[in-house]
Design an enzyme around this catalytic site. Structure first.
Site, PDB file in Angstrom:
ATOM      1  N   SER A 227       0.829  -1.206   0.000  1.00 11.57           N
ATOM      2  CA  SER A 227       0.000   0.000   0.000  1.00 11.57           C
ATOM      3  C   SER A 227       0.861   1.252   0.000  1.00 11.57           C
ATOM      4  O   SER A 227       0.594   2.206  -0.744  1.00 11.57           O
ATOM      5  CB  SER A 227      -0.924   0.011   1.221  1.00 11.57           C
ATOM      6  N   GLU A 228       1.868   1.288   0.858  1.00  9.18           N
ATOM      7  CA  GLU A 228       2.827   2.388   0.861  1.00  9.18           C
ATOM      8  C   GLU A 228       4.214   1.884   1.216  1.00  9.18           C
ATOM      9  O   GLU A 228       4.374   0.859   1.888  1.00  9.18           O
ATOM     10  CB  GLU A 228       2.426   3.492   1.847  1.00  9.18           C
ATOM     11  N   THR A 229       5.198   2.649   0.748  1.00 11.72           N
ATOM     12  CA  THR A 229       6.604   2.421   1.068  1.00 11.72           C
ATOM     13  C   THR A 229       7.180   3.740   1.558  1.00 11.72           C
ATOM     14  O   THR A 229       6.884   4.804   1.012  1.00 11.72           O
ATOM     15  CB  THR A 229       7.368   1.917  -0.169  1.00 11.72           C
TER      16      THR A 229
ATOM     17  N   TYR B  42       5.291   6.787  -0.529  1.00 12.43           N
ATOM     18  CA  TYR B  42       4.883   6.439  -1.887  1.00 12.43           C
ATOM     19  C   TYR B  42       3.913   5.268  -1.874  1.00 12.43           C
ATOM     20  O   TYR B  42       4.160   4.246  -1.220  1.00 12.43           O
ATOM     21  CB  TYR B  42       6.099   6.063  -2.739  1.00 12.43           C
TER      22      TYR B  42
ATOM     23  N   HIS C  20      -0.712   4.440   8.331  1.00 15.77           N
ATOM     24  CA  HIS C  20       0.046   3.264   8.767  1.00 15.77           C
ATOM     25  C   HIS C  20       1.537   3.403   8.495  1.00 15.77           C
ATOM     26  O   HIS C  20       2.350   2.887   9.279  1.00 15.77           O
ATOM     27  CB  HIS C  20      -0.574   1.979   8.180  1.00 15.77           C
TER      28      HIS C  20
END
Length: 295
Positions: free
Chosen positions: A47-49, A67, A78
């Site tokens: 979902s995100e980095t 991102y 999160h």
């Protein structure tokens, strides 16, 4: 050769391999440009980095860039809880207060260690901009979701990621949605869509759809949890300052629990806090050709 170390965390859960997955890349002396960070986020396919960078000001402990698989986002929930747990992991204290710099401003996050690789974190979220959704657009969204109506007005909240909120009258209606992502994306535009229903006086089940991401249904969305609580308070469904427990992620096999509190005075949102558990589950390295990039 460019070697980049990262940690993996499961966020909004106290159970390993639950919650929302996250990759956090440690601060490095090697400069990383936006294109490389976006390519790495797509490689991780979460979902995100997060990429940790040196803080730009003296009042922050770290700066992050966030991102999704397709774009940089100014704020996300999160990722900040997971990053805070990783930053606190090597501290001697069991409780750590951090200030994390994002594109949306500095976000205070407190973290408490529960032994081993388990933590609980709370963040003070940026206050969202609130906009009503035109009736025609709201009707299109409801039609695609297969819902006859929304208990509360369909409303857009944006504190770095735009979210639309649709309140169903029954938890079963939320659980039963089979998302038609192309049509949902056309109806919602660039906003993410949150559908929820109360399961008790201070609990709800919620699902978040992100049609344009490569992770189209989020297991646990912290940036949506806070405005959801504010939405309920603004419309008299939750007392100001009351903690609500949100269940999310069952539909994608990643059960998650989020906690949110919102304070509202005369329809003005004055504070939002969101919390949950974090499990640190692993680490690794990427080895890439040195591109000689600059940020």
């Amino acid at each position: 050769m460019l070697s980049l170390s990262y940690d993996l965390a499961d966020v909004f859960t106290d159970v390993f391999l639950g919650g929302n997955q996250l990759a956090v890349f440690a601060e490095t002396t090697a400069p990383l440009d936006a294109g490389l960070m976006q390519a790495i986020a797509l490689e991780m396919n979460l979902s995100e980095t997060v990429f940790i960078l040196p803080a730009q000001g003296h009042t922050a402990d770290a700066r992050v860039r966030l991102y999704s698989t397709v774009t940089e986002v100014d704020f996300a929930g999160h990722p900040l809880l997971g990053t805070a747990a990783i930053l606190a992991r090597d501290r001697a204290e069991d409780e750590v207060a951090l200030r994390i710099e994002t594109n949306a401003g500095i976000v205070p996050v407190s973290v408490r260690r529960h032994g081993g690789e388990r933590f609980t974190g709370w963040m003070d979220q940026p206050l969202p901009d609130v906009q009503s959704v035109p009736g025609e657009q709201a009707e299109r969204i409801l039609d695609v979701l297969g819902l006859k109506s929304s208990v509360l007005p369909v409303t857009r909240y944006d504190a770095g990621i735009p979210h639309l909120y649709v309140m169903a009258d029954d938890p079963g209606a939320v659980r039963g949605i089979v998302p038609a992502f192309p049509a949902l994306g056309e109806a919602a535009g660039t906003s993410r869509i949150n559908v929820f229903a109360l399961t008790g006086p201070s609990s709800a089940v919620t699902r978040m759809f992100s049609p344009y991401d490569r992770v189209p249904e989020d297991p646990a969305c912290g940036s949506a949890a806070g405005p959801l609580a504010a939405h309920l308070v603004r419309h008299g469904r939750l007392a100001s300052g009351t903690r609500i427990t949100l269940s999310q992620g069952d539909a994608v096999g990643r059960p998650s629990t989020l906690y949110a509190e919102a304070a509202v005075e005369s329809d003005r949102i004055t504070s939002i806090r969101v919390g949950g558990g974090v499990c640190l589950v692993g680490s690794g390295q990427l080895r890439l050709p040195d591109r000689g990039s600059t940020s």
